[in-house]
Design an enzyme around this catalytic site. Structure first.
Site, short mmCIF file in Angstrom:
data_model
loop_
_atom_site.label_atom_id
_atom_site.label_comp_id
_atom_site.label_asym_id
_atom_site.label_seq_id
_atom_site.Cartn_x
_atom_site.Cartn_y
_atom_site.Cartn_z
N CYS A 62 49.99 75.48 11.20
CA CYS A 62 48.81 75.82 10.41
C CYS A 62 49.08 77.02 9.51
CB CYS A 62 47.65 76.10 11.35
SG CYS A 62 46.19 76.79 10.54
N TYR A 193 44.58 71.70 -0.62
CA TYR A 193 43.73 70.80 0.17
C TYR A 193 42.74 70.06 -0.71
CZ TYR A 193 45.68 72.86 4.36
OH TYR A 193 46.55 73.25 5.34
#
Length: 353
Positions: A62, A193
């Site tokens: 992450c 994203y």
């Protein structure tokens, strides 16, 4: 200080309906619901700074968690805040501690990070996100507000910083750091994203153009200066690095951020290599975990779950020549020592071996 955008819950968190990451027909919107409790010197929120009391839960996959891993290491807080490392993949319920013997975190004795969230908030219905800081005595999550967490490590935990720790958030530069962080988050950290999770061609087109316009802006900014703000590494460099290091392995192909590879953007590529080769940055990066997370978990984007073998990682160790621009990575401080054996990245997952 908060970022213009949101928490990690919109992408790296389990719990998305049916494992779906793309919402058809529109733009990706990041979940902004943090647990905003802070750990401070005065303990104003009920959680005072106390070495040995808290454990940082992360996944090396992450980018938001990777910021905390880097900051903790640069500041030398390993002895004050322990670290639980979840595996690179998760199901719809939670990140899991499947890397540990028996599939349980050795301190908490839990299999899933969700258990720490539920210990404090029974029936918790938001994303189970990393990074999170957990109170060891109670097993309760304290915060997952990752943007504030890294700043608090710099400003609230100073008594426990290592000798020679850099000042990653210097008072005189905070306004400029905050300004840079805001646009980098909006257009780059979150921008990749918005490309990858776009639900329409129009939403993707807008996100794509915004991302590469900002990368061009960053290239211009960094062409004549070694670091984003000031003459040393700051919080701003940490936040940009964790996106750049994932760009070619994941975002270029998987998220369709494909105008240029990082290796085709000369200034940003040299800047990223400079940081990667700086102790505390590259030695925290696990490329295997990064690729497995995105390609195996995000099945609505990559239905087969096949993980690509490339790109060639050895190029991260090629000369960058950024030292000619001046600047001192750690200012008046020193580089951190090598990571403890238990926190070293698997040599097969990194070119640093």
């Amino acid at each position: 200080m908060t970022e213009d955008g949101a928490a990690s819950g919109g992408d790296e968190s389990p719990g998305r309906t049916g494992g779906r990451y793309v919402e058809p027909g529109g733009e990706f919107t990041r979940d902004q619901r943090y647990i905003a409790t802070r750990i401070t010197v005065d303990g104003g929120d009920g959680w005072p700074v106390e070495p040995g009391r808290y454990r940082l839960a992360v996944s090396r996959a992450c980018p938001w968690a990777s910021r905390l891993v880097i900051v903790r290491r640069l500041l030398g807080l390993e002895g004050a805040i322990s670290m639980a490392i979840a595996g690179p993949t998760h199901d719809e319920r939670s990140w899991t501690f499947d890397l540990d013997p028996g599939g349980r975190d050795p301190v908490f004795g839990i299999e899933r990070l969700a258990e720490a969230y539920f210990a404090r908030f029974p029936g918790y219905d938001r994303g189970i996100t990393v990074p999170a800081i957990v109170d060891v005595p109670t097993g309760q999550v304290v915060t997952n507000d990752y943007a504030q967490m890294s700043l608090d490590l710099s400003t609230q935990w100073t008594e426990y910083h290592r000798d020679g720790a850099p000042d990653l958030y210097p008072q005189r530069l905070r306004d400029e750091i905050d300004e840079v962080n805001e646009v980098v988050f909006t257009d780059v950290n979150n921008g990749v994203y918005r490309c990858g999770f776009a639900g329409s061609q129009q939403a993707y087109d807008r996100a794509y153009r915004r991302l590469f316009d900002r990368l061009d802006w960053l290239s211009d900014r960094l062409a004549g200066r070694r670091y984003l703000v000031g003459e040393t590494i700051t919080e701003a460099d940490v936040r940009l690095f964790t996106t750049l290091v994932r760009f070619d392995p994941v975002y270029h192909g998987h998220f369709k951020c494909n105008r240029s590879r990082l290796t085709e953007m000369p200034v940003l590529w040299a800047y990223a290599r400079d940081l990667f080769q700086t102790p505390g940055f590259g030695d925290t990066v696990d490329f295997d975990h990064i690729k497995r997370h995105y390609y195996e978990v995000q099945r609505d984007i990559n239905p087969t779950g096949i993980v690509p073998l490339g790109p060639d990682l050895s190029t991260w160790l090629t000369p960058h020549d950024r030292g000619a621009l001046g600047g001192r990575p750690f200012g008046d401080g020193t580089a951190p020592p090598p990571p403890a054996p238990a926190e070293r990245v698997d040599p097969e997952h990194t070119p640093l071996h």
